[in-house]
Design a protein around this motif. Structure first.
Motif, PDB file in Angstrom:
ATOM      1  N   PHE A   1       8.154  15.099  -7.810  1.00 29.96           N
ATOM      2  CA  PHE A   1       8.617  13.898  -8.475  1.00 29.96           C
ATOM      3  C   PHE A   1       9.746  13.283  -7.858  1.00 29.96           C
ATOM      4  O   PHE A   1       9.996  11.994  -7.636  1.00 29.96           O
ATOM      5  CB  PHE A   1       8.706  13.895  -9.994  1.00 29.96           C
ATOM      6  N   LEU A   2      10.784  14.005  -7.622  1.00 30.23           N
ATOM      7  CA  LEU A   2      11.956  13.539  -7.084  1.00 30.23           C
ATOM      8  C   LEU A   2      12.047  13.162  -5.722  1.00 30.23           C
ATOM      9  O   LEU A   2      12.547  12.089  -5.534  1.00 30.23           O
ATOM     10  CB  LEU A   2      13.108  14.595  -7.458  1.00 30.23           C
ATOM     11  N   LEU A   3      11.251  13.699  -4.831  1.00 31.56           N
ATOM     12  CA  LEU A   3      10.968  13.252  -3.637  1.00 31.56           C
ATOM     13  C   LEU A   3      10.353  11.975  -3.554  1.00 31.56           C
ATOM     14  O   LEU A   3      10.518  11.021  -2.589  1.00 31.56           O
ATOM     15  CB  LEU A   3      10.366  14.132  -2.589  1.00 31.56           C
ATOM     16  N   SER A   4       9.211  11.805  -4.539  1.00 34.22           N
ATOM     17  CA  SER A   4       8.681  10.530  -4.764  1.00 34.22           C
ATOM     18  C   SER A   4       9.779   9.293  -4.999  1.00 34.22           C
ATOM     19  O   SER A   4       9.543   8.072  -4.217  1.00 34.22           O
ATOM     20  CB  SER A   4       7.731  10.511  -5.475  1.00 34.22           C
ATOM     21  N   ILE A   5      10.702   9.577  -5.810  1.00 39.22           N
ATOM     22  CA  ILE A   5      11.718   8.480  -6.303  1.00 39.22           C
ATOM     23  C   ILE A   5      12.293   8.214  -4.841  1.00 39.22           C
ATOM     24  O   ILE A   5      12.453   6.886  -4.621  1.00 39.22           O
ATOM     25  CB  ILE A   5      12.562   8.927  -7.314  1.00 39.22           C
ATOM     26  N   ILE A   6      12.894   8.988  -4.043  1.00 40.60           N
ATOM     27  CA  ILE A   6      13.529   9.025  -2.946  1.00 40.60           C
ATOM     28  C   ILE A   6      12.761   8.300  -1.862  1.00 40.60           C
ATOM     29  O   ILE A   6      13.178   7.264  -1.323  1.00 40.60           O
ATOM     30  CB  ILE A   6      13.896  10.258  -2.472  1.00 40.60           C
ATOM     31  N   SER A   7      11.625   8.630  -1.857  1.00 46.57           N
ATOM     32  CA  SER A   7      10.471   7.833  -0.778  1.00 46.57           C
ATOM     33  C   SER A   7      10.323   6.459  -1.296  1.00 46.57           C
ATOM     34  O   SER A   7      10.127   5.440  -0.475  1.00 46.57           O
ATOM     35  CB  SER A   7       9.210   8.606  -0.874  1.00 46.57           C
ATOM     36  N   LEU A   8      10.159   6.298  -2.690  1.00 44.74           N
ATOM     37  CA  LEU A   8      10.047   4.951  -3.198  1.00 44.74           C
ATOM     38  C   LEU A   8      11.281   3.946  -2.785  1.00 44.74           C
ATOM     39  O   LEU A   8      10.949   2.940  -2.147  1.00 44.74           O
ATOM     40  CB  LEU A   8       9.734   4.752  -4.652  1.00 44.74           C
ATOM     41  N   ILE A   9      12.552   4.401  -2.770  1.00 45.51           N
ATOM     42  CA  ILE A   9      13.587   3.514  -2.633  1.00 45.51           C
ATOM     43  C   ILE A   9      13.369   3.387  -0.912  1.00 45.51           C
ATOM     44  O   ILE A   9      13.888   2.287  -0.334  1.00 45.51           O
ATOM     45  CB  ILE A   9      14.866   4.478  -2.926  1.00 45.51           C
ATOM     46  N   GLY A  10      13.166   4.525  -0.201  1.00 40.53           N
ATOM     47  CA  GLY A  10      13.285   4.285   1.191  1.00 40.53           C
ATOM     48  C   GLY A  10      12.065   3.302   1.620  1.00 40.53           C
ATOM     49  O   GLY A  10      12.457   2.414   2.423  1.00 40.53           O
TER      50      GLY A  10
ATOM     51  N   LEU B   1       0.868  -1.196   0.141  1.00 40.99           N
ATOM     52  CA  LEU B   1       0.184  -0.232   0.086  1.00 40.99           C
ATOM     53  C   LEU B   1       0.930   1.371   0.107  1.00 40.99           C
ATOM     54  O   LEU B   1       0.544   2.221  -0.826  1.00 40.99           O
ATOM     55  CB  LEU B   1      -1.044  -0.088   1.149  1.00 40.99           C
ATOM     56  N   ALA B   2       1.940   1.439   0.696  1.00 38.51           N
ATOM     57  CA  ALA B   2       2.754   2.506   0.659  1.00 38.51           C
ATOM     58  C   ALA B   2       3.473   2.751  -0.574  1.00 38.51           C
ATOM     59  O   ALA B   2       3.666   3.594  -0.991  1.00 38.51           O
ATOM     60  CB  ALA B   2       3.944   2.201   1.996  1.00 38.51           C
ATOM     61  N   LEU B   3       4.027   1.400  -1.143  1.00 37.74           N
ATOM     62  CA  LEU B   3       4.426   1.687  -2.555  1.00 37.74           C
ATOM     63  C   LEU B   3       3.586   2.302  -3.318  1.00 37.74           C
ATOM     64  O   LEU B   3       3.818   2.937  -4.422  1.00 37.74           O
ATOM     65  CB  LEU B   3       5.086   0.341  -3.062  1.00 37.74           C
ATOM     66  N   ALA B   4       2.124   1.793  -3.439  1.00 33.21           N
ATOM     67  CA  ALA B   4       1.187   2.260  -4.412  1.00 33.21           C
ATOM     68  C   ALA B   4       0.897   3.727  -3.923  1.00 33.21           C
ATOM     69  O   ALA B   4       0.752   4.652  -4.943  1.00 33.21           O
ATOM     70  CB  ALA B   4      -0.252   1.276  -4.152  1.00 33.21           C
ATOM     71  N   GLY B   5       1.018   4.113  -2.961  1.00 33.02           N
ATOM     72  CA  GLY B   5       0.506   5.363  -2.537  1.00 33.02           C
ATOM     73  C   GLY B   5       1.708   6.306  -3.026  1.00 33.02           C
ATOM     74  O   GLY B   5       1.460   7.563  -3.639  1.00 33.02           O
ATOM     75  N   VAL B   6       3.060   6.040  -2.848  1.00 33.40           N
ATOM     76  CA  VAL B   6       4.141   6.719  -3.289  1.00 33.40           C
ATOM     77  C   VAL B   6       4.205   6.889  -5.055  1.00 33.40           C
ATOM     78  O   VAL B   6       4.523   7.835  -5.455  1.00 33.40           O
ATOM     79  CB  VAL B   6       5.502   6.326  -2.733  1.00 33.40           C
ATOM     80  N   LEU B   7       3.878   5.853  -5.579  1.00 35.15           N
ATOM     81  CA  LEU B   7       3.847   5.675  -6.973  1.00 35.15           C
ATOM     82  C   LEU B   7       2.525   6.519  -7.276  1.00 35.15           C
ATOM     83  O   LEU B   7       2.700   7.278  -8.178  1.00 35.15           O
ATOM     84  CB  LEU B   7       3.494   4.399  -7.578  1.00 35.15           C
ATOM     85  N   TRP B   8       1.582   6.656  -6.668  1.00 33.21           N
ATOM     86  CA  TRP B   8       0.574   7.523  -7.108  1.00 33.21           C
ATOM     87  C   TRP B   8       0.827   9.053  -7.075  1.00 33.21           C
ATOM     88  O   TRP B   8       0.615   9.828  -7.903  1.00 33.21           O
ATOM     89  CB  TRP B   8      -0.783   7.313  -6.173  1.00 33.21           C
ATOM     90  N   VAL B   9       1.524   9.497  -5.885  1.00 29.83           N
ATOM     91  CA  VAL B   9       2.191  10.742  -5.781  1.00 29.83           C
ATOM     92  C   VAL B   9       2.908  11.059  -6.813  1.00 29.83           C
ATOM     93  O   VAL B   9       3.030  12.239  -7.544  1.00 29.83           O
ATOM     94  CB  VAL B   9       2.512  10.868  -4.260  1.00 29.83           C
ATOM     95  N   GLY B  10       3.965  10.248  -7.128  1.00 33.47           N
ATOM     96  CA  GLY B  10       5.058  10.293  -8.008  1.00 33.47           C
ATOM     97  C   GLY B  10       4.491  10.649  -9.560  1.00 33.47           C
ATOM     98  O   GLY B  10       4.908  11.478 -10.391  1.00 33.47           O
ATOM     99  N   TRP B  11       3.334   9.722  -9.737  1.00 31.63           N
ATOM    100  CA  TRP B  11       2.617   9.889 -11.081  1.00 31.63           C
ATOM    101  C   TRP B  11       1.841  11.244 -11.132  1.00 31.63           C
ATOM    102  O   TRP B  11       2.208  12.041 -12.314  1.00 31.63           O
ATOM    103  CB  TRP B  11       1.544   8.806 -11.287  1.00 31.63           C
ATOM    104  N   ALA B  12       1.168  11.692 -10.089  1.00 30.17           N
ATOM    105  CA  ALA B  12       0.580  12.767 -10.066  1.00 30.17           C
ATOM    106  C   ALA B  12       1.479  14.122 -10.273  1.00 30.17           C
ATOM    107  O   ALA B  12       1.579  15.067 -11.146  1.00 30.17           O
ATOM    108  CB  ALA B  12      -0.303  13.121  -8.873  1.00 30.17           C
ATOM    109  N   ALA B  13       2.684  13.933  -9.797  1.00 25.31           N
ATOM    110  CA  ALA B  13       3.816  15.151  -9.728  1.00 25.31           C
ATOM    111  C   ALA B  13       4.344  15.093 -11.205  1.00 25.31           C
ATOM    112  O   ALA B  13       4.859  15.928 -11.676  1.00 25.31           O
ATOM    113  CB  ALA B  13       4.865  14.830  -8.647  1.00 25.31           C
ATOM    114  N   TRP B  14       4.539  13.774 -11.659  1.00 26.49           N
ATOM    115  CA  TRP B  14       5.046  13.933 -13.080  1.00 26.49           C
ATOM    116  C   TRP B  14       4.295  14.666 -14.157  1.00 26.49           C
ATOM    117  O   TRP B  14       4.695  15.367 -14.984  1.00 26.49           O
ATOM    118  CB  TRP B  14       5.181  12.206 -13.590  1.00 26.49           C
ATOM    119  N   ARG B  15       2.859  14.347 -13.885  1.00 24.79           N
ATOM    120  CA  ARG B  15       1.956  15.097 -14.943  1.00 24.79           C
ATOM    121  C   ARG B  15       2.039  16.505 -14.437  1.00 24.79           C
ATOM    122  O   ARG B  15       1.810  17.352 -15.349  1.00 24.79           O
ATOM    123  CB  ARG B  15       0.521  14.478 -14.635  1.00 24.79           C
ATOM    124  N   GLN B  16       2.193  17.065 -13.133  1.00 24.43           N
ATOM    125  CA  GLN B  16       2.203  18.367 -12.926  1.00 24.43           C
ATOM    126  C   GLN B  16       3.519  18.962 -13.386  1.00 24.43           C
ATOM    127  O   GLN B  16       3.509  20.042 -13.963  1.00 24.43           O
ATOM    128  CB  GLN B  16       2.165  18.634 -11.320  1.00 24.43           C
TER     129      GLN B  16
END
Length: 134
Positions: free
Chosen positions: A110-119, A67-82
């Protein structure tokens, strides 16, 4: 000669709402990572201290990690679109306009989402690699 006009109240409110959402996106990825970290390590510590079944806790935390990975991916996708790099082709926003600031906030989120995904992945690794409490 260009004619300057003052934006009306609705335009100002819309721009403020967009920037507020952008600032929320910046903090949401690391917040998901931090909450995941606290829950995983806290629950495993309590489980080991109380002698609970670590297998069931690992399965539950695996679901939480998904669920955490899905949440971070969703935030990253929204940030990529923005960020809009695919539509504008502009990777660097040098102008100080409101649109450039909006794109920059998307880029930062988007960059913070990548770091969060790795975390989240690194916090989840002990659940997979370590057998139990000892």
């Amino acid at each position: 000669m260009t004619e300057e006009r003052t934006p009306d109240r609705r335009e100002d409110q819309k721009e403020f709402a967009e920037e507020e959402a952008s600032l929320l996106k910046i903090t949401l990825g690391p917040l998901i990572w931090a909450a995941h970290f606290v829950v995983c390590y806290g629950l495993v510590a309590v489980t080991c201290a109380k002698g609970w079944d670590i297998g069931a806790v690992r399965i539950g935390l695996g679901g939480l990690s998904a669920l955490a990975l899905a949440g971070v991916l969703w935030v990253g996708w929204a940030a990529w679109r923005q960020w809009g790099v695919t539509t504008t082709g502009d990777r660097v926003n040098r102008l100080g306009s409101a649109e450039d600031r909006h794109h920059f906030l998307g880029h930062a989120a988007f960059l913070l989402s990548i770091i969060s995904l790795i975390g989240v992945v690194f916090v989840s690794l002990p659940l997979v690699l370590i057998g139990g409490c000892q």
